[in-house]
Design an enzyme around this catalytic site. Structure first.
Site, PDB file in Angstrom:
ATOM      1  N   ASP A 100      53.551  28.924  36.314  1.00 36.58           N
ATOM      2  CA  ASP A 100      53.841  30.153  37.049  1.00 36.58           C
ATOM      3  C   ASP A 100      55.319  30.522  37.058  1.00 36.58           C
ATOM      4  O   ASP A 100      55.744  31.394  37.842  1.00 36.58           O
ATOM      5  CB  ASP A 100      53.286  30.051  38.478  1.00 36.58           C
ATOM      6  CG  ASP A 100      51.767  30.110  38.465  1.00 36.58           C
ATOM      7  OD1 ASP A 100      51.229  30.942  37.701  1.00 36.58           O
ATOM      8  OD2 ASP A 100      51.124  29.332  39.179  1.00 36.58           O
TER       9      ASP A 100
ATOM     10  N   ARG B  87      40.078  38.448  40.860  1.00 41.11           N
ATOM     11  CA  ARG B  87      41.523  38.498  40.577  1.00 41.11           C
ATOM     12  C   ARG B  87      41.810  38.065  39.141  1.00 41.11           C
ATOM     13  O   ARG B  87      42.728  38.570  38.517  1.00 41.11           O
ATOM     14  CB  ARG B  87      42.313  37.662  41.585  1.00 41.11           C
ATOM     15  CG  ARG B  87      43.793  37.978  41.551  1.00 41.11           C
ATOM     16  CD  ARG B  87      44.545  37.643  42.804  1.00 41.11           C
ATOM     17  NE  ARG B  87      44.622  36.251  43.119  1.00 41.11           N
ATOM     18  CZ  ARG B  87      43.994  35.653  44.115  1.00 41.11           C
ATOM     19  NH1 ARG B  87      43.212  36.368  44.920  1.00 41.11           N
ATOM     20  NH2 ARG B  87      44.120  34.365  44.348  1.00 41.11           N
TER      21      ARG B  87
ATOM     22  N   TRP C 214      43.984  40.026  36.522  1.00 40.33           N
ATOM     23  CA  TRP C 214      45.102  39.479  35.732  1.00 40.33           C
ATOM     24  C   TRP C 214      44.905  39.819  34.252  1.00 40.33           C
ATOM     25  O   TRP C 214      45.866  40.069  33.522  1.00 40.33           O
ATOM     26  CB  TRP C 214      45.207  37.962  35.890  1.00 40.33           C
ATOM     27  CG  TRP C 214      45.640  37.399  37.223  1.00 40.33           C
ATOM     28  CD1 TRP C 214      45.067  36.338  37.870  1.00 40.33           C
ATOM     29  CD2 TRP C 214      46.762  37.788  38.052  1.00 40.33           C
ATOM     30  NE1 TRP C 214      45.735  36.064  39.048  1.00 40.33           N
ATOM     31  CE2 TRP C 214      46.778  36.941  39.178  1.00 40.33           C
ATOM     32  CE3 TRP C 214      47.728  38.791  37.935  1.00 40.33           C
ATOM     33  CZ2 TRP C 214      47.734  37.053  40.194  1.00 40.33           C
ATOM     34  CZ3 TRP C 214      48.682  38.911  38.941  1.00 40.33           C
ATOM     35  CH2 TRP C 214      48.678  38.050  40.055  1.00 40.33           C
TER      36      TRP C 214
ATOM     37  N   GLY D 133      34.563  26.685  29.572  1.00 37.86           N
ATOM     38  CA  GLY D 133      35.132  27.510  30.621  1.00 37.86           C
ATOM     39  C   GLY D 133      34.731  26.962  31.981  1.00 37.86           C
ATOM     40  O   GLY D 133      33.594  26.512  32.167  1.00 37.86           O
TER      41      GLY D 133
ATOM     42  N   ASP E   4      45.390  33.818  34.533  1.00 43.79           N
ATOM     43  CA  ASP E   4      46.585  34.270  35.248  1.00 43.79           C
ATOM     44  C   ASP E   4      47.843  34.182  34.375  1.00 43.79           C
ATOM     45  O   ASP E   4      48.816  34.888  34.595  1.00 43.79           O
ATOM     46  CB  ASP E   4      46.831  33.423  36.507  1.00 43.79           C
ATOM     47  CG  ASP E   4      45.576  33.017  37.253  1.00 43.79           C
ATOM     48  OD1 ASP E   4      44.521  32.891  36.604  1.00 43.79           O
ATOM     49  OD2 ASP E   4      45.644  32.792  38.464  1.00 43.79           O
TER      50      ASP E   4
HETATM   51  N1  GLY Z   1      47.666  32.789  40.138  1.00 40.56           N
HETATM   52  C1  GLY Z   1      46.970  32.230  41.229  1.00 40.56           C
HETATM   53  C2  GLY Z   1      46.166  33.202  41.986  1.00 40.56           C
HETATM   54  O1  GLY Z   1      45.993  34.343  41.560  1.00 40.56           O
HETATM   55  O2  GLY Z   1      45.683  32.842  43.052  1.00 40.56           O
END
Ligand code: GLY
Length: 399
Positions: free
Chosen positions: A117, A250, A254, A236, A178
Site C-alpha cells: 500500500d 470495493r 478499485w 482466487g 486494490d
Molecule cells: N485496500 C484495503 C481496503 O480497501 O480495505
C-alpha cells in the site's frame, strides 16, 4: 503492452441500472454546498488531529487519532492537498508539508512499510506534494517508497505481493485488486528517475491482474494466488468479501478506477475496455438509490452499504468516461452515474460534522473481521472529495 488478448464480454447496461432521477444535469448548488461542508470538516479535523492522523475507520462516526503507521495515512494528507487546490489556503499546504516530512521519515526508517500500500500512501502525500510544489524532499520520499514497493515484485509470477514477508507461506504469491491504485507510484518513479524497472514491474502486474483477477463474467476476485517460484496461477480467494466466488464491492471499484489510472501511464487501451466491463457489472447490481452494498452479491435490503466503494467507483467512472470517445454511448451513462452517486452521497450519506468525525457515513472496512462496519472510512472521505473536485474543475490526478 497488451494486457489481455481476450477481454470478457461487455455485459450490456440494464435499462434501469441507473435510478431515473439521475438525470445527468449537475445540481450546482448541491455540489457547491457539499464542497463547502467538506472544507469545514477538514478545518475542524485539522484543529482536532494536529500532527496525528485519523484511524482507518471511525468509532461511532469519529476517527480515533493515530501516528503514521497505517496503510491509510495518505488519504488525510491527500484531502489536505485537495483542499489546498480548491482554496489556495496556506494552512492546508503547511499541514500537508508537515505530513510529507513524516512520510519521508517513515520510508527512510522502513516503519510499517512491509506491504504494497505504499502507492496509496505516497501518491497522495509525496507525489502530490512534488506535483503541486516541486518539493525535492517529497520526490526523494516517493522514490524511497517506490524502491520499497519494487522489493515486493516477484519476477517468477510477475506480480507485486500484497501483504506480509515475501517468505510467509500464507501470503506468498498473493496479489490483490486494490494494488491497481499502488501502481501509479511505480510509473511516477520511472518517469522521475529514468529507471525502467519500476514501469516494467507495473506493466507485468497489471497484465496479471487483467488476466487472473478479472473473472470471465466481468466480476473480480479480491485476491489471487500464484506459485511464487514457477509463476503458475493457483486460485482466487476473498479477504474482505462475502465469499471466494462473490464480488466484493470495493474490490470492483478499485478495478473500475485502477485500470484507467494505469492506462494514463502506459497507454494500453485494453485497460479502458476492461474498466468498462467491470463498470457495467457494478452498475447492473446497484440497489434503488445507486449506492452499493458491501458485496455485490447483495442487491436488496438487510446488509450494510459501502459508501466508500461508491465514492471510489464515482472517481473511476469519471476517469474512465474522459477516455472514451464522444461517440461511445457509455461515456454519458458513466458521467451520469458518477454525478448521481456523488449527489446521493452528499445528500444522504454525508454526516453532520463534529471534531474528529468523518465526512461520509455508512461505509464498511472489513465485514468478515467485524472492523468498521457502517462507519466512516478515511479513504471514502478522500474519494468523495476527489469526486467533488473532479466534478467541479479540470483536475490532474495525484495518481
Ligand atoms: N485496500 C484495503 C481496503 O480497501 O480495505
Amino acid at each position: 503492452m497488451n494486457a489481455r488478448l481476450h477481454l470478457p464480454a461487455l455485459e450490456p447496461l440494464c435499462h434501469d441500472a441507473l435510478p431515473a432521477h439521475w438525470t445527468g444535469r449537475p445540481p450546482f448548488a448541491v455540489l457547491r454546498g457539499a464542497i463547502d461542508r467538506a472544507l469545514a470538516s477538514i478545518d475542524r479535523n485539522l484543529a482536532h488531529f494536529g500532527d496525528a492522523f485519523p484511524a482507518p475507520s471511525s468509532t461511532g462516526g469519529v476517527y480515533p487519532a493515530m501516528g503514521n503507521t497505517e496503510w491509510t495515512n495518505g488519504f488525510w494528507t491527500g484531502m489536505l492537498w485537495l483542499a489546498y487546490e480548491l482554496t489556495g489556503a496556506q494552512r492546508y499546504r503547511d499541514a500537508a508539508e508537515n505530513h510529507v516530512r513524516s512520510f519521508h521519515h517513515r520510508q527512510a526508517g522502513r516503519i510499517s512499510t512491509n506491504h504494497h500500500d505504499l502507492g496509496f500512501l505516497y501518491s497522495l502525500s509525496c507525489v502530490a506534494a512534488y506535483k503541486l510544489t516541486g518539493s525535492e524532499m517529497a520526490a526523494e520520499a516517493a522514490m524511497g517508497a517506490a524502491r520499497l514497493l519494487l522489493e515486493r515484485y516477484l519476477p517468477g509470477a510477475g506480480i507485486i505481493q500484497a501483504w506480509g514477508e515475501l517468505s510467509d507461506p500464507a501470503q506468498q504469491g498473493r496479489m490483490i485488486i486494490d494494488c491497481n491504485l499502488n501502481l501509479p507510484l511505480l510509473y511516477w518513479a520511472s518517469d522521475y528517475s529514468g529507471e525502467a524497472a519500476f514501469r516494467d514491474a507495473a506493466n507485468q502486474h497489471i497484465a496479471a491482474a487483467a488476466r487472473h483477477i478479472v473473472r470471465p463474467d466481468g466480476s473480480t476476485f479480491h485476491t489471487f494466488f500464484f506459485d511464487p517460484a514457477s509463476g503458475a496461477p493457483r486460485e482466487g480467494k476473498t479477504h474482505q468479501g462475502f465469499a471466494d466466488d462473490s464480488c466484493w464491492a470495493r474490490g470492483q471499484a478499485w478495478g473500475i478506477s485502477g485500470f484507467p489510472l494505469v492506462y494514463r501511464h502506459n497507454g494500453d487501451t485494453s485497460l479502458i475496455e476492461l474498466s468498462k466491463v467491470l463498470a457495467n457489472y457494478y452498475l447492473n447490481r446497484l440497489p434503488a438509490d445507486g449506492i452499493c452494498y458491501w458485496d455485490l452479491i447483495f442487491t436488496r435490503g438487510g446488509e450494510e452499504r459501502d459508501s466508500s466503494a461508491a465514492a471510489i467507483a464515482a472517481c473511476g467512472l469519471l476517469e474512465l468516461a474522459k477516455n472514451l470517445p464522444l461517440t461511445d454511448p457509455l461515456r454519458t451513462q458513466y458521467e451520469r452515474a458518477a454525478l448521481g452517486m456523488v449527489t446521493e452521497l452528499s445528500q444522504r450519506y454525508a454526516q453532520p460534522g463534529m471534531p474528529g468525525s468523518g465526512l461520509l457515513a455508512h461505509a464498511v472496512y472489513h465485514k468478515p473481521n467485524r472492523i468498521g462496519i457502517d462507519e466512516c472510512c478515511i479513504w471514502g472521505d478522500y474519494f468523495y472529495l476527489e469526486a467533488l473536485v473532479r466534478l467541479s474543475r479540470t483536475w490532474e490526478p495525484y495518481w
